[in-house]
Design a protein around this motif. Sequence first.
Motif, PDB file in Angstrom:
ATOM      1  N   VAL A 114      26.001  37.730  20.088  1.00 47.88           N
ATOM      2  CA  VAL A 114      26.834  36.671  20.221  1.00 47.88           C
ATOM      3  C   VAL A 114      25.975  35.774  18.066  1.00 47.88           C
ATOM      4  O   VAL A 114      24.663  35.529  18.297  1.00 47.88           O
ATOM      5  CB  VAL A 114      25.941  35.097  20.537  1.00 47.88           C
ATOM      6  N   ARG A 115      26.731  35.562  17.488  1.00 49.16           N
ATOM      7  CA  ARG A 115      26.904  34.935  15.755  1.00 49.16           C
ATOM      8  C   ARG A 115      26.514  33.766  15.800  1.00 49.16           C
ATOM      9  O   ARG A 115      25.880  33.215  15.364  1.00 49.16           O
ATOM     10  CB  ARG A 115      27.691  35.583  14.287  1.00 49.16           C
ATOM     11  N   GLU A 116      27.274  33.126  16.220  1.00 52.04           N
ATOM     12  CA  GLU A 116      27.878  31.554  16.607  1.00 52.04           C
ATOM     13  C   GLU A 116      28.373  31.147  17.493  1.00 52.04           C
ATOM     14  O   GLU A 116      29.217  31.689  18.186  1.00 52.04           O
ATOM     15  CB  GLU A 116      28.075  30.925  15.001  1.00 52.04           C
ATOM     16  N   ILE A 117      28.615  29.756  17.878  1.00 49.11           N
ATOM     17  CA  ILE A 117      29.061  29.009  19.055  1.00 49.11           C
ATOM     18  C   ILE A 117      30.239  27.832  17.828  1.00 49.11           C
ATOM     19  O   ILE A 117      29.098  27.495  16.479  1.00 49.11           O
ATOM     20  CB  ILE A 117      28.840  28.618  19.467  1.00 49.11           C
ATOM     21  N   GLN A 118      31.356  27.753  18.014  1.00 49.36           N
ATOM     22  CA  GLN A 118      32.109  26.698  16.673  1.00 49.36           C
ATOM     23  C   GLN A 118      32.507  25.826  17.995  1.00 49.36           C
ATOM     24  O   GLN A 118      33.669  26.422  18.201  1.00 49.36           O
ATOM     25  CB  GLN A 118      33.158  27.215  15.992  1.00 49.36           C
ATOM     26  N   ILE A 119      32.313  24.491  18.173  1.00 50.71           N
ATOM     27  CA  ILE A 119      32.981  22.703  18.724  1.00 50.71           C
ATOM     28  C   ILE A 119      34.006  22.587  17.676  1.00 50.71           C
ATOM     29  O   ILE A 119      34.114  22.674  16.842  1.00 50.71           O
ATOM     30  CB  ILE A 119      32.103  22.143  19.175  1.00 50.71           C
ATOM     31  N   GLY A 120      35.173  23.237  17.029  1.00 50.29           N
ATOM     32  CA  GLY A 120      36.197  23.631  16.018  1.00 50.29           C
ATOM     33  C   GLY A 120      37.495  22.366  17.150  1.00 50.29           C
ATOM     34  O   GLY A 120      38.508  21.868  16.217  1.00 50.29           O
ATOM     35  N   ASP A 121      37.582  21.785  17.938  1.00 50.58           N
ATOM     36  CA  ASP A 121      38.326  20.951  17.954  1.00 50.58           C
ATOM     37  C   ASP A 121      38.653  19.951  19.561  1.00 50.58           C
ATOM     38  O   ASP A 121      37.692  19.996  20.875  1.00 50.58           O
ATOM     39  CB  ASP A 121      40.169  21.680  18.551  1.00 50.58           C
ATOM     40  N   LEU A 122      38.884  18.410  19.683  1.00 48.37           N
ATOM     41  CA  LEU A 122      38.933  17.717  20.367  1.00 48.37           C
ATOM     42  C   LEU A 122      40.297  17.110  20.724  1.00 48.37           C
ATOM     43  O   LEU A 122      40.871  16.682  19.885  1.00 48.37           O
ATOM     44  CB  LEU A 122      38.084  16.336  20.594  1.00 48.37           C
ATOM     45  N   ARG A 123      40.495  17.407  22.171  1.00 52.58           N
ATOM     46  CA  ARG A 123      42.129  16.865  22.434  1.00 52.58           C
ATOM     47  C   ARG A 123      42.121  16.158  24.057  1.00 52.58           C
ATOM     48  O   ARG A 123      41.198  17.179  24.559  1.00 52.58           O
ATOM     49  CB  ARG A 123      43.450  18.060  22.389  1.00 52.58           C
ATOM     50  N   ASP A 124      42.512  15.435  24.129  1.00 46.37           N
ATOM     51  CA  ASP A 124      42.328  14.471  25.429  1.00 46.37           C
ATOM     52  C   ASP A 124      41.224  14.357  26.039  1.00 46.37           C
ATOM     53  O   ASP A 124      41.663  14.519  27.464  1.00 46.37           O
ATOM     54  CB  ASP A 124      43.917  15.584  26.162  1.00 46.37           C
ATOM     55  N   ASN A 125      40.300  14.122  25.553  1.00 48.08           N
ATOM     56  CA  ASN A 125      38.974  14.194  25.931  1.00 48.08           C
ATOM     57  C   ASN A 125      38.224  15.892  26.592  1.00 48.08           C
ATOM     58  O   ASN A 125      37.380  15.421  27.229  1.00 48.08           O
ATOM     59  CB  ASN A 125      38.506  12.827  26.959  1.00 48.08           C
ATOM     60  N   LEU A 132      36.556  34.510  20.618  1.00 44.60           N
ATOM     61  CA  LEU A 132      36.857  34.234  21.901  1.00 44.60           C
ATOM     62  C   LEU A 132      36.826  33.392  22.112  1.00 44.60           C
ATOM     63  O   LEU A 132      35.833  32.070  21.479  1.00 44.60           O
ATOM     64  CB  LEU A 132      36.207  35.275  22.858  1.00 44.60           C
ATOM     65  N   ASP A 133      37.783  32.040  23.036  1.00 41.59           N
ATOM     66  CA  ASP A 133      38.080  31.108  23.269  1.00 41.59           C
ATOM     67  C   ASP A 133      37.517  30.857  24.307  1.00 41.59           C
ATOM     68  O   ASP A 133      37.483  31.540  25.583  1.00 41.59           O
ATOM     69  CB  ASP A 133      39.724  30.805  23.723  1.00 41.59           C
ATOM     70  N   ALA A 134      37.161  29.730  24.247  1.00 40.17           N
ATOM     71  CA  ALA A 134      35.617  29.146  25.824  1.00 40.17           C
ATOM     72  C   ALA A 134      35.982  28.086  25.935  1.00 40.17           C
ATOM     73  O   ALA A 134      36.144  26.681  24.688  1.00 40.17           O
ATOM     74  CB  ALA A 134      34.403  29.351  25.108  1.00 40.17           C
ATOM     75  N   ARG A 135      35.938  27.541  26.777  1.00 42.30           N
ATOM     76  CA  ARG A 135      34.811  25.721  27.180  1.00 42.30           C
ATOM     77  C   ARG A 135      34.122  25.624  26.408  1.00 42.30           C
ATOM     78  O   ARG A 135      33.027  25.950  26.327  1.00 42.30           O
ATOM     79  CB  ARG A 135      34.951  25.416  28.544  1.00 42.30           C
ATOM     80  N   SER A 136      33.606  23.784  25.835  1.00 43.73           N
ATOM     81  CA  SER A 136      32.715  23.714  25.227  1.00 43.73           C
ATOM     82  C   SER A 136      30.976  23.870  26.030  1.00 43.73           C
ATOM     83  O   SER A 136      30.215  24.622  25.393  1.00 43.73           O
ATOM     84  CB  SER A 136      32.300  22.439  24.339  1.00 43.73           C
ATOM     85  N   SER A 137      31.414  23.600  27.723  1.00 44.32           N
ATOM     86  CA  SER A 137      30.128  24.493  28.071  1.00 44.32           C
ATOM     87  C   SER A 137      29.376  25.323  28.136  1.00 44.32           C
ATOM     88  O   SER A 137      28.199  26.112  28.237  1.00 44.32           O
ATOM     89  CB  SER A 137      30.206  23.469  30.276  1.00 44.32           C
TER      90      SER A 137
END
Length: 154
Positions: free
Chosen positions: A67-78, A97-102
């Motif tokens: 795992v190189r890094e995590i990117q939290i890149g968007d916020l939609r509808d909370n 890979l798309d993922a839930r932030s948690s």
Amino acid sequence: LVNVGVIEETGGILLVLRAAEQERLLVIETGVFEGRAIAMEAEGVRAEPPLTHDLLHDAIIHLGARVREIQIGDLRDNTFFAKVILTKGDGAEPIALDARSSDAIAIALRASAPIYVAEAVMSQASIPEDREGRFAELYTEPEPDKPPEGHIVH
């Protein structure tokens, strides 16, 4: 990640991420199971048998990636949207890979990987940090003999 807290009124779990250079905090509410998995890893507690996040991290390692890094890149509808960025030692292109932030945060902790948050997300959702590293907008000092206002976070 600087804190994992419980909202006493609702039992919800809060994840607090800190952008030190901006003196800003990003607070993400998550489910009990995800919050527990994050808190356990942050405290160095291992579950037996392994949790799903442990299984996924072990599978990534055994397949020759990291795992190189995590990117939290968007916020939609909370809802915060994240990507887990994987790399392999063979020079191949990174895999996103798309993922839930948690889930992404839980994996980042297991992999000791950095967590990055897009500027647009920070602008939209972060709150100022006060001198003591608390939520400047959510926390007020209680008056003597008066309970504190707002959410109580442990």
